[in-house]
Design a protein around this motif. Structure first.
Motif, PDB file in Angstrom:
ATOM      1  N   GLY A  46      -2.590 -10.978 -21.260  1.00 15.31           N
ATOM      2  CA  GLY A  46      -3.574  -9.953 -20.998  1.00 15.31           C
ATOM      3  C   GLY A  46      -3.259  -9.003 -19.809  1.00 15.31           C
ATOM      4  N   SER A  47      -3.967  -8.082 -19.664  1.00 14.49           N
ATOM      5  CA  SER A  47      -3.714  -7.192 -18.804  1.00 14.49           C
ATOM      6  C   SER A  47      -4.882  -6.904 -17.477  1.00 14.49           C
ATOM      7  CB  SER A  47      -3.335  -5.698 -19.221  1.00 14.49           C
ATOM      8  OG  SER A  47      -2.328  -5.628 -20.189  1.00 14.49           O
ATOM      9  N   LEU A  48      -4.531  -6.495 -16.416  1.00 10.45           N
ATOM     10  CA  LEU A  48      -5.540  -6.063 -15.598  1.00 10.45           C
ATOM     11  C   LEU A  48      -4.948  -4.991 -14.681  1.00 10.45           C
ATOM     12  CD1 LEU A  48      -6.858  -9.386 -14.086  1.00 10.45           C
ATOM     13  CD2 LEU A  48      -8.198  -7.799 -15.443  1.00 10.45           C
ATOM     14  N   ARG A  49      -6.085  -3.999 -14.148  1.00  6.53           N
ATOM     15  CA  ARG A  49      -5.601  -3.124 -13.121  1.00  6.53           C
ATOM     16  C   ARG A  49      -6.309  -3.477 -11.939  1.00  6.53           C
ATOM     17  NH1 ARG A  49      -5.747   3.821 -13.494  1.00  6.53           N
ATOM     18  NH2 ARG A  49      -8.065   3.377 -12.816  1.00  6.53           N
ATOM     19  N   LEU A  50      -5.507  -3.302 -10.852  1.00  6.15           N
ATOM     20  CA  LEU A  50      -6.174  -3.483  -9.604  1.00  6.15           C
ATOM     21  C   LEU A  50      -6.132  -2.186  -8.964  1.00  6.15           C
ATOM     22  CD1 LEU A  50      -4.441  -6.540  -8.022  1.00  6.15           C
ATOM     23  CD2 LEU A  50      -6.522  -6.330  -9.887  1.00  6.15           C
ATOM     24  N   SER A  51      -7.188  -1.981  -8.162  1.00  2.00           N
ATOM     25  CA  SER A  51      -7.350  -0.639  -7.195  1.00  2.00           C
ATOM     26  C   SER A  51      -7.524  -0.961  -5.907  1.00  2.00           C
ATOM     27  CB  SER A  51      -8.546   0.092  -8.015  1.00  2.00           C
ATOM     28  OG  SER A  51      -8.428   0.226  -9.110  1.00  2.00           O
ATOM     29  N   CYS A  52      -6.999  -0.177  -5.125  1.00  6.51           N
ATOM     30  CA  CYS A  52      -7.131  -0.114  -3.473  1.00  6.51           C
ATOM     31  C   CYS A  52      -7.495   1.269  -3.184  1.00  6.51           C
ATOM     32  CB  CYS A  52      -5.951  -0.796  -3.148  1.00  6.51           C
ATOM     33  SG  CYS A  52      -5.693  -0.558  -1.116  1.00  6.51           S
ATOM     34  N   ALA A  53      -8.761   1.354  -2.675  1.00  5.85           N
ATOM     35  CA  ALA A  53      -9.296   2.491  -2.077  1.00  5.85           C
ATOM     36  C   ALA A  53      -9.030   2.445  -0.440  1.00  5.85           C
ATOM     37  CB  ALA A  53     -10.544   2.737  -2.346  1.00  5.85           C
ATOM     38  N   ALA A  54      -8.355   3.619   0.093  1.00  5.10           N
ATOM     39  CA  ALA A  54      -8.021   3.600   1.336  1.00  5.10           C
ATOM     40  C   ALA A  54      -8.851   4.625   1.987  1.00  5.10           C
ATOM     41  CB  ALA A  54      -6.445   3.811   1.448  1.00  5.10           C
ATOM     42  N   SER A  55      -8.987   4.394   3.171  1.00  2.00           N
ATOM     43  CA  SER A  55      -9.767   5.332   4.105  1.00  2.00           C
ATOM     44  C   SER A  55      -9.081   5.318   5.616  1.00  2.00           C
ATOM     45  CB  SER A  55     -11.237   5.249   4.091  1.00  2.00           C
ATOM     46  OG  SER A  55     -11.541   4.030   4.413  1.00  2.00           O
ATOM     47  N   GLY A  56      -9.614   6.399   6.303  1.00  2.00           N
ATOM     48  CA  GLY A  56      -9.023   6.264   7.708  1.00  2.00           C
ATOM     49  C   GLY A  56      -7.795   6.926   7.993  1.00  2.00           C
ATOM     50  N   ASP A  57      -6.731   6.727   8.512  1.00  5.05           N
ATOM     51  CA  ASP A  57      -5.558   7.340   8.761  1.00  5.05           C
ATOM     52  C   ASP A  57      -4.603   7.049   7.736  1.00  5.05           C
ATOM     53  OD1 ASP A  57      -3.095   7.575  11.494  1.00  5.05           O
ATOM     54  OD2 ASP A  57      -3.518   8.902   9.894  1.00  5.05           O
ATOM     55  N   THR A  58      -4.806   7.467   6.630  1.00  7.09           N
ATOM     56  CA  THR A  58      -4.041   7.302   5.578  1.00  7.09           C
ATOM     57  C   THR A  58      -2.666   7.967   5.620  1.00  7.09           C
ATOM     58  OG1 THR A  58      -4.976   8.711   4.004  1.00  7.09           O
ATOM     59  CG2 THR A  58      -5.748   6.411   4.019  1.00  7.09           C
ATOM     60  N   VAL A  59      -2.666   9.195   6.041  1.00  6.34           N
ATOM     61  CA  VAL A  59      -1.564   9.981   6.242  1.00  6.34           C
ATOM     62  C   VAL A  59      -0.306   9.211   7.156  1.00  6.34           C
ATOM     63  CG1 VAL A  59      -0.480  12.156   7.372  1.00  6.34           C
ATOM     64  CG2 VAL A  59      -2.755  12.270   6.122  1.00  6.34           C
ATOM     65  N   SER A  60      -0.906   8.663   8.221  1.00  6.72           N
ATOM     66  CA  SER A  60       0.330   7.999   8.882  1.00  6.72           C
ATOM     67  C   SER A  60       0.804   6.521   8.319  1.00  6.72           C
ATOM     68  CB  SER A  60      -0.182   7.697  10.418  1.00  6.72           C
ATOM     69  OG  SER A  60      -0.513   8.938  11.054  1.00  6.72           O
ATOM     70  N   ASN A  61      -0.187   6.133   7.553  1.00  8.72           N
ATOM     71  CA  ASN A  61       0.211   4.674   6.927  1.00  8.72           C
ATOM     72  C   ASN A  61       0.607   5.217   5.616  1.00  8.72           C
ATOM     73  OD1 ASN A  61      -0.304   2.609   9.164  1.00  8.72           O
ATOM     74  ND2 ASN A  61      -2.162   4.049   9.396  1.00  8.72           N
ATOM     75  N   ASN A  62       1.613   5.612   5.108  1.00 10.88           N
ATOM     76  CA  ASN A  62       2.120   5.939   3.909  1.00 10.88           C
ATOM     77  C   ASN A  62       2.486   4.949   3.096  1.00 10.88           C
ATOM     78  OD1 ASN A  62       4.084   6.752   5.906  1.00 10.88           O
ATOM     79  ND2 ASN A  62       5.493   6.797   4.136  1.00 10.88           N
ATOM     80  N   CYS A  63       3.108   3.799   3.647  1.00  9.29           N
ATOM     81  CA  CYS A  63       3.631   2.636   2.783  1.00  9.29           C
ATOM     82  C   CYS A  63       2.315   1.930   2.508  1.00  9.29           C
ATOM     83  CB  CYS A  63       4.465   1.912   3.819  1.00  9.29           C
ATOM     84  SG  CYS A  63       6.058   2.660   3.658  1.00  9.29           S
ATOM     85  N   MET A  64       2.292   1.546   1.335  1.00  5.42           N
ATOM     86  CA  MET A  64       1.238   0.674   0.642  1.00  5.42           C
ATOM     87  C   MET A  64       1.710  -0.345  -0.158  1.00  5.42           C
ATOM     88  SD  MET A  64      -1.689   2.149   1.618  1.00  5.42           S
ATOM     89  CE  MET A  64      -2.929   1.467   0.371  1.00  5.42           C
ATOM     90  N   GLY A  65       1.130  -1.559  -0.093  1.00 11.81           N
ATOM     91  CA  GLY A  65       1.786  -2.700  -0.835  1.00 11.81           C
ATOM     92  C   GLY A  65       0.699  -3.644  -1.443  1.00 11.81           C
TER      93      GLY A  65
END
Length: 129
Positions: free
Chosen positions: A16-35
């Motif tokens: 099967g399949s799933l899609r996970l989401s991660c909503a970011a807030s705050g200083d997202t410009v400086s923290n451009n690496c997401m994992g």
């Protein structure tokens, strides 16, 4: 500071399949690496995939290549993990994380092995055989 909130986990059968989401807030410009990371009971945390939001370059752990896709929507400040062909061994708590990229290399791929500074609370994924 960055705040991360994951959603989209659940229980599925193998294949099967799933899609996970991660909503970011705050200083997202400086923290451009997401994992996305995962941790199964009794096992160490494992890096699954990363994306550099400045340019979109991605990295994956070998075991998910061809099955998982990490992507981002900068307008929504959200990172996704599309998981297809799920296997029982994918069962784990999945965490979203963020950190700054490398100084002077704004679009460089984000290593799975460097420490991340900010973490979400996790979302459980359970795959049954």
């Amino acid at each position: 500071q960055v705040q991360l909130v994951e959603s989209g986990g659940g229980s599925v059968q193998a294949g099967g399949s799933l899609r996970l989401s991660c909503a970011a807030s705050g200083d997202t410009v400086s923290n451009n690496c997401m994992g996305w990371f995962r941790q199964a009971p009794g096992k160490e945390r494992q890096g699954v995939a990363t994306i550099n939001r400045s340019g979109g370059r991605t990295l994956y752990v070998e075991s998910v290549k061809g099955r998982f896709t990490i992507s981002h929507d900068n307008a929504k400040n959200t990172v996704y993990l599309q998981m297809n062909s799920l296997k029982p061994e994918d069962t784990a708590m999945y965490y979203c994380a963020a950190r700054p990229g490398i100084n002077g290399l704004p679009t460089y791929p984000c290593s799975l092995n460097l420490p991340f500074n900010y973490w979400g609370q996790g979302t459980q994924v359970t795959v049954s055989s």
